[in-house]
Design an enzyme around this catalytic site. Structure first.
Site, PDB file in Angstrom:
ATOM      1  N   TYR A 135       0.687  -1.130  -0.108  1.00  0.00           N
ATOM      2  CA  TYR A 135       0.000   0.086  -0.102  1.00  0.00           C
ATOM      3  C   TYR A 135       0.699   1.419   0.174  1.00  0.00           C
ATOM      4  CZ  TYR A 135      -4.405  -2.250   0.754  1.00  0.00           C
ATOM      5  OH  TYR A 135      -5.694  -2.964   0.132  1.00  0.00           O
ATOM      6  N   LYS A 186       2.411 -15.578   2.748  1.00  0.00           N
ATOM      7  CA  LYS A 186       2.708 -16.305   1.745  1.00  0.00           C
ATOM      8  C   LYS A 186       4.215 -16.649   1.750  1.00  0.00           C
ATOM      9  CE  LYS A 186       1.188 -17.903  -1.546  1.00  0.00           C
ATOM     10  NZ  LYS A 186       0.787 -19.373  -1.834  1.00  0.00           N
ATOM     11  N   ASP A 219      -3.747 -18.473   1.793  1.00  0.00           N
ATOM     12  CA  ASP A 219      -4.620 -19.182   0.528  1.00  0.00           C
ATOM     13  C   ASP A 219      -5.452 -20.364   1.422  1.00  0.00           C
ATOM     14  OD1 ASP A 219      -2.235 -20.486   1.060  1.00  0.00           O
ATOM     15  OD2 ASP A 219      -2.009 -21.084  -1.448  1.00  0.00           O
ATOM     16  N   ASP A 243      -6.870  -6.832   4.256  1.00  0.00           N
ATOM     17  CA  ASP A 243      -7.921  -6.410   3.350  1.00  0.00           C
ATOM     18  C   ASP A 243      -8.823  -7.257   2.726  1.00  0.00           C
ATOM     19  OD1 ASP A 243      -9.470  -4.171   1.910  1.00  0.00           O
ATOM     20  OD2 ASP A 243      -8.297  -4.876   0.171  1.00  0.00           O
ATOM     21  N   ASP A 247     -12.961  -8.969   3.827  1.00  0.00           N
ATOM     22  CA  ASP A 247     -14.211  -9.027   3.034  1.00  0.00           C
ATOM     23  C   ASP A 247     -14.759 -10.545   2.948  1.00  0.00           C
ATOM     24  OD1 ASP A 247     -13.812  -6.228   2.235  1.00  0.00           O
ATOM     25  OD2 ASP A 247     -14.627  -6.559   0.258  1.00  0.00           O
TER      26      ASP A 247
HETATM   27  C1  IPM Z   1     -10.762  -1.048   2.892  1.00  0.00           C
HETATM   28  C2  IPM Z   1     -10.682  -0.660   1.346  1.00  0.00           C
HETATM   29  C3  IPM Z   1      -9.320   0.277   1.111  1.00  0.00           C
HETATM   30  C4  IPM Z   1      -8.164  -0.892   1.370  1.00  0.00           C
HETATM   31  C5  IPM Z   1      -9.186   0.833  -0.464  1.00  0.00           C
HETATM   32  C6  IPM Z   1     -10.357   1.689  -0.564  1.00  0.00           C
HETATM   33  C7  IPM Z   1      -7.861   1.351  -0.458  1.00  0.00           C
HETATM   34  O1  IPM Z   1     -10.685  -1.465   0.594  1.00  0.00           O
HETATM   35  O2  IPM Z   1     -10.798  -0.010   3.629  1.00  0.00           O
HETATM   36  O3  IPM Z   1     -10.972  -2.091   2.958  1.00  0.00           O
HETATM   37  O4  IPM Z   1      -7.784  -1.397   0.507  1.00  0.00           O
HETATM   38  O5  IPM Z   1      -7.787  -0.556   2.420  1.00  0.00           O
HETATM   39 MN    MN Z   2     -11.481  -3.404   1.736  1.00  0.00          MN
END
Ligand code: IPM
Ligand code: MN
Ligand code: NAD
Length: 347
Positions: A135, A186, A219, A243, A247
């Protein structure tokens, strides 16, 4: 305690509108010493006058605020996302908020998508490294637009950065009576960067003899999150993997509308945001789930020294699901604002 409010873009504005009502109720009804400072930052502002994240605002946040509540950033009118990066990374990197703490907790059996599992099978927290990794934006493009073009993003991992988030995960485990910490990497493929993670993890683990230290490839971790998430209690991982797995984790919680997060460095002003983004297709329709923001405010309350308020807010969210006083993504029929009204009625 001054709280900076940055609704941002898309559904960020709608969920933060409800979040602000919750904060106002905590201030007025429960007499918490909160002062709200509303900041006009996001795509609208950027398109109006080019402002992304002014240095003076950043300094004021650092010097005067106790916390920041952020909605989400990302707008189709700004395809390069330059304002989003300035604001989001301005807060995460600028304030050096190295722990992105993302609970993966399923609050209600109805939200559990896995066959033969219930809510109690999903209860862990991810410590995502939040200030380095891929990042940092180092790299570049060469011969862009030609058949020979090259694109490079450097993955930066420092001993200091890796060690402090790993240590924070163990400290969290110790404080919260957890018995196990996993580190997901990884190191089989990324033999320089993640060998550092691997080595550092087991070195730090020696300082926590009562806590099991487990290594898992990221993974495989994705597989285990689906087959048996109950094995995880605390997971520490790098910025990018954190990240992605959160999700996936959100899917175990009932969706992104149920996942809150905190960006912290102990002793510093911290930033709180739902895990989800600005969801442009949902924006302006009063359908976004504001409960992730309510849970996020709960995390903020504990951070500010009011853990009872977090317990109360979490209980309200659980009951919102139970009684279907919630949006469609989690099985209800209410709009964003109506869910906010119900939460306020319970407060
Ligand atoms: C999050 C988002 C951000 C990240 C993006 C918008 C850059 O996906 O906060 O989870 O990857 O950190
Ligand atoms: Mn995210
Ligand atoms: P997203 O999180 O906005 O949406 C992903 C999916 O989850 C969509 O199907 C969306 O409808 C659903 N969803 C998200 N939040 C919801 C909510 N509160 N209630 C109900 N459903 C919800 O991710 P995306 O579509 O990949 O990204 C959209 C924009 O947001 C992009 O510009 C992205 O860069 C940005 N983004 C910003 C942040 C942040 O500011 N922290 C986080 C993630 C994505």
């Amino acid at each position: 305690m001054k709280i900076a409010i940055i609704p941002g873009d898309g559904i960020g504005k709608e969920v933060v509108r409800e979040g602000v009502r919750v904060l106002e109720a905590l201030r007025d009804k429960r007499k918490l010493p909160l002062e709200l400072w509303h900041l006009d930052l996001g795509a609208d502002r950027y398109l109006k006058d080019g402002t992304t994240f002014p240095k003076e605002i950043a300094a004021q946040i650092q010097n005067e605020c106790a916390a920041v509540l952020l909605g989400a950033l990302g707008d189709p009118r700004v395809p390069g996302l330059e304002h989003a990066r300035d604001i989001l990374f301005g807060l995460r990197f600028g304030l050096d908020l190295y722990c992105n703490i993302r609970p993966v907790v399923c609050l209600h059996d109805r939200l559990m998508p896995l066959k033969n599992k219930t809510a109690k099978d999903c209860d862990f927290v991810v410590f995502r490294e939040n200030t380095e990794g891929i990042y940092v934006g180092m790299g570049g493009q060469f011969k862009r637009g030609t058949p020979d073009e090259i694109a490079i993003n450097e993955d930066v991992n420092t001993r200091k950065g890796v060690e402090r988030v790993i240590r924070a995960a163990f400290e969290y485990a110790k404080t919260n009576k957890k018995t196990r910490v996993h580190m997901a990497d990884k190191s089989n493929a990324m033999k320089h960067a993640h060998e550092l993670w691997y080595r550092c993890f087991f070195e730090v683990a020696k300082d926590y003899p009562g806590i099991e230290a487990h290594h898992v490839y990221v993974d495989a971790m994705c597989l285990y999150m689906i087959t048996d998430p109950s094995q995880f209690q605390v997971v520490v991982t790098c910025n990018l993997f954190g990240d992605i797995v959160t999700d996936l984790g959100a899917a175990l919680q009932g969706g992104l509308g149920m996942a809150g997060s905190a960006n912290v460095q102990p002793g510093r002003v911290s930033m709180f945001e739902p895990v989800h983004g600005s969801a442009p297709p949902l924006a302006g329709k009063d359908v976004a789930n504001p409960l992730a923001t309510v849970l996020t405010i709960g995390m903020m309350m504990t951070h500010l020294g009011f853990p009872d308020e977090e317990a109360r807010l979490t209980d309200i969210v659980r009951r919102a699901i139970d009684t279907r006083n919630c949006t469609r993504d989690v099985g209800g029929e209410l709009g964003t604002k109506a869910v906010g009204d119900w939460v306020l009625s319970q407060l």
